[in-house]
Write a protein that holds these residues in place. Structure first.
Motif, PDB file in Angstrom:
ATOM      1  N   SER A 122      -0.263  13.332   0.576  1.00  0.00           N
ATOM      2  CA  SER A 122       1.071  13.323   1.192  1.00  0.00           C
ATOM      3  C   SER A 122       1.401  11.983   1.835  1.00  0.00           C
ATOM      4  CB  SER A 122       1.190  14.445   2.231  1.00  0.00           C
ATOM      5  OG  SER A 122       0.409  14.168   3.383  1.00  0.00           O
ATOM      6  N   GLU A 123       0.410  11.098   1.933  1.00  0.00           N
ATOM      7  CA  GLU A 123       0.631   9.796   2.567  1.00  0.00           C
ATOM      8  C   GLU A 123       1.130   8.723   1.600  1.00  0.00           C
ATOM      9  OE1 GLU A 123      -2.370   9.193   6.159  1.00  0.00           O
ATOM     10  OE2 GLU A 123      -3.424   9.512   4.255  1.00  0.00           O
ATOM     11  N   SER A 124       1.043   8.954   0.309  1.00  0.00           N
ATOM     12  CA  SER A 124       1.389   7.897  -0.649  1.00  0.00           C
ATOM     13  C   SER A 124       2.846   7.474  -0.535  1.00  0.00           C
ATOM     14  CB  SER A 124       1.040   8.314  -2.070  1.00  0.00           C
ATOM     15  OG  SER A 124       1.774   9.462  -2.437  1.00  0.00           O
ATOM     16  N   ALA A 125       3.771   8.428  -0.363  1.00  0.00           N
ATOM     17  CA  ALA A 125       5.188   8.076  -0.213  1.00  0.00           C
ATOM     18  C   ALA A 125       5.397   7.256   1.067  1.00  0.00           C
ATOM     19  CB  ALA A 125       6.058   9.327  -0.183  1.00  0.00           C
ATOM     20  N   TYR A 126       4.662   7.605   2.119  1.00  0.00           N
ATOM     21  CA  TYR A 126       4.781   6.859   3.372  1.00  0.00           C
ATOM     22  C   TYR A 126       4.284   5.426   3.194  1.00  0.00           C
ATOM     23  CZ  TYR A 126       3.782   5.155   8.035  1.00  0.00           C
ATOM     24  OH  TYR A 126       3.706   4.381   9.161  1.00  0.00           O
ATOM     25  N   TYR A 127       3.140   5.252   2.545  1.00  0.00           N
ATOM     26  CA  TYR A 127       2.605   3.904   2.345  1.00  0.00           C
ATOM     27  C   TYR A 127       3.512   3.065   1.450  1.00  0.00           C
ATOM     28  CZ  TYR A 127      -1.648   5.294   4.770  1.00  0.00           C
ATOM     29  OH  TYR A 127      -2.534   5.715   5.716  1.00  0.00           O
ATOM     30  N   SER A 128       4.137   3.696   0.463  1.00  0.00           N
ATOM     31  CA  SER A 128       5.100   2.981  -0.394  1.00  0.00           C
ATOM     32  C   SER A 128       6.314   2.545   0.420  1.00  0.00           C
ATOM     33  CB  SER A 128       5.550   3.868  -1.550  1.00  0.00           C
ATOM     34  OG  SER A 128       4.468   4.136  -2.398  1.00  0.00           O
ATOM     35  N   ALA A 129       6.818   3.455   1.260  1.00  0.00           N
ATOM     36  CA  ALA A 129       7.973   3.125   2.110  1.00  0.00           C
ATOM     37  C   ALA A 129       7.604   2.022   3.095  1.00  0.00           C
ATOM     38  CB  ALA A 129       8.461   4.375   2.850  1.00  0.00           C
ATOM     39  N   LEU A 130       6.398   2.077   3.621  1.00  0.00           N
ATOM     40  CA  LEU A 130       5.933   1.056   4.559  1.00  0.00           C
ATOM     41  C   LEU A 130       5.851  -0.308   3.874  1.00  0.00           C
ATOM     42  CD1 LEU A 130       5.083   1.169   7.530  1.00  0.00           C
ATOM     43  CD2 LEU A 130       2.727   1.431   6.760  1.00  0.00           C
ATOM     44  N   ALA A 131       5.392  -0.331   2.627  1.00  0.00           N
ATOM     45  CA  ALA A 131       5.310  -1.592   1.877  1.00  0.00           C
ATOM     46  C   ALA A 131       6.711  -2.149   1.618  1.00  0.00           C
ATOM     47  CB  ALA A 131       4.566  -1.380   0.566  1.00  0.00           C
ATOM     48  N   ALA A 132       7.662  -1.281   1.269  1.00  0.00           N
ATOM     49  CA  ALA A 132       9.043  -1.728   1.040  1.00  0.00           C
ATOM     50  C   ALA A 132       9.652  -2.257   2.338  1.00  0.00           C
ATOM     51  CB  ALA A 132       9.888  -0.581   0.493  1.00  0.00           C
ATOM     52  N   ASP A 133       9.322  -1.624   3.459  1.00  0.00           N
ATOM     53  CA  ASP A 133       9.828  -2.085   4.748  1.00  0.00           C
ATOM     54  C   ASP A 133       9.253  -3.453   5.093  1.00  0.00           C
ATOM     55  OD1 ASP A 133      11.418  -1.381   7.199  1.00  0.00           O
ATOM     56  OD2 ASP A 133       9.443  -1.622   8.143  1.00  0.00           O
ATOM     57  N   ARG A 134       7.981  -3.667   4.777  1.00  0.00           N
ATOM     58  CA  ARG A 134       7.342  -4.968   5.043  1.00  0.00           C
ATOM     59  C   ARG A 134       8.005  -6.065   4.207  1.00  0.00           C
ATOM     60  NH1 ARG A 134       6.017  -7.895   8.531  1.00  0.00           N
ATOM     61  NH2 ARG A 134       5.040  -6.126   9.515  1.00  0.00           N
ATOM     62  N   VAL A 135       8.335  -5.757   2.952  1.00  0.00           N
ATOM     63  CA  VAL A 135       9.007  -6.724   2.086  1.00  0.00           C
ATOM     64  C   VAL A 135      10.379  -7.079   2.661  1.00  0.00           C
ATOM     65  CG1 VAL A 135      10.079  -7.035  -0.194  1.00  0.00           C
ATOM     66  CG2 VAL A 135       7.760  -6.113  -0.019  1.00  0.00           C
ATOM     67  N   ALA A 136      11.122  -6.066   3.109  1.00  0.00           N
ATOM     68  CA  ALA A 136      12.451  -6.301   3.695  1.00  0.00           C
ATOM     69  C   ALA A 136      12.340  -7.115   4.984  1.00  0.00           C
ATOM     70  CB  ALA A 136      13.159  -4.973   3.959  1.00  0.00           C
ATOM     71  N   ARG A 137      11.361  -6.777   5.801  1.00  0.00           N
ATOM     72  CA  ARG A 137      11.152  -7.502   7.060  1.00  0.00           C
ATOM     73  C   ARG A 137      10.780  -8.958   6.788  1.00  0.00           C
ATOM     74  NH1 ARG A 137      11.072  -5.066  11.530  1.00  0.00           N
ATOM     75  NH2 ARG A 137      10.670  -3.044  10.597  1.00  0.00           N
ATOM     76  N   ASP A 138       9.927  -9.176   5.791  1.00  0.00           N
ATOM     77  CA  ASP A 138       9.527 -10.539   5.426  1.00  0.00           C
ATOM     78  C   ASP A 138      10.716 -11.346   4.897  1.00  0.00           C
ATOM     79  OD1 ASP A 138       6.952  -9.980   6.218  1.00  0.00           O
ATOM     80  OD2 ASP A 138       6.153  -9.762   4.180  1.00  0.00           O
ATOM     81  N   ALA A 139      11.610 -10.687   4.159  1.00  0.00           N
ATOM     82  CA  ALA A 139      12.795 -11.376   3.629  1.00  0.00           C
ATOM     83  C   ALA A 139      13.709 -11.830   4.770  1.00  0.00           C
ATOM     84  CB  ALA A 139      13.554 -10.474   2.663  1.00  0.00           C
TER      85      ALA A 139
END
Length: 183
Positions: free
Chosen positions: A62-79
């Motif tokens: 159940s954590e995989s969707a959360y980790y994917s969302a967290l990775a997308a958030d990190r990419v947006a934050r880095d941008a």
């Protein structure tokens, strides 16, 4: 010489009911130490599907969707960071603060840093740039104004909207993680 004692308790059935949850309480042989409490899953099947987080069991799948969302958030934050870092550095260069105290005072006045003066000095002493002490998203009005001045306001607005969306996705995904309290 230190001594310790560990007592093991049955904490209930595992999720598949084929094994048990185990609570281990370790106390040190001295009056100033507290006890250490740890849980484990004594079931081969459930150990691969679940993990222990303090007093909670967490379903790994159940954590995989959360980790994917967290990775997308990190990419947006880095941008956002990549866009605003040169703006911050330009602002600090133009500020021409006479000393670190004046620089910290201005960053604090603009609500651009969470560092105390002592933390700021330590940060600078370690060889970090003053721009690394700035959290530009703390003052969106200021950030918008410098983005306007450099002609990147539209880009900043798009990136900020993406960051807001990814943050909401993270919150939603975190709520979907399956957790069970260990009794």
């Amino acid at each position: 010489m230190s001594t310790s004692e560990t007592v093991t308790f049955d904490a209930g059935a595992c999720p598949c009911n084929a094994g048990r949850l185990v609570k281990r309480v370790t106390s040190q042989g001295n009056p100033w130490s507290g006890v250490d409490v740890a849980f484990s899953i004594d079931c081969p099947a459930c150990t691969t599907e679940w993990r222990i987080d303090r007093t909670m069991m967490v379903l790994r799948s159940s954590e995989s969707a959360y980790y994917s969302a967290l990775a997308a958030d990190r990419v947006a934050r880095d941008a956002v960071h990549a866009l605003v870092l040169p703006l911050i550095e330009h602002f600090l260069k133009e500020l021409e603060a006479p000393n670190k105290k004046a620089l910290h005072t201005e960053l604090t006045r603009l609500n651009l840093t969470t560092m105390s003066y002592r933390q700021f000095l330590e940060h600078m002493r370690r060889g970090n740039n003053a721009s690394a002490a700035v959290t530009s998203t703390r003052n969106p009005g200021w950030l918008s104004s410098i983005a306007d001045a450099h002609g990147v306001r539209d880009q900043l607005d798009r990136l900020s909207q993406t960051l807001k969306s990814t943050g909401q996705a993270c919150t939603h995904a975190a709520q979907q993680v399956v957790r069970r309290k260990i009794q």
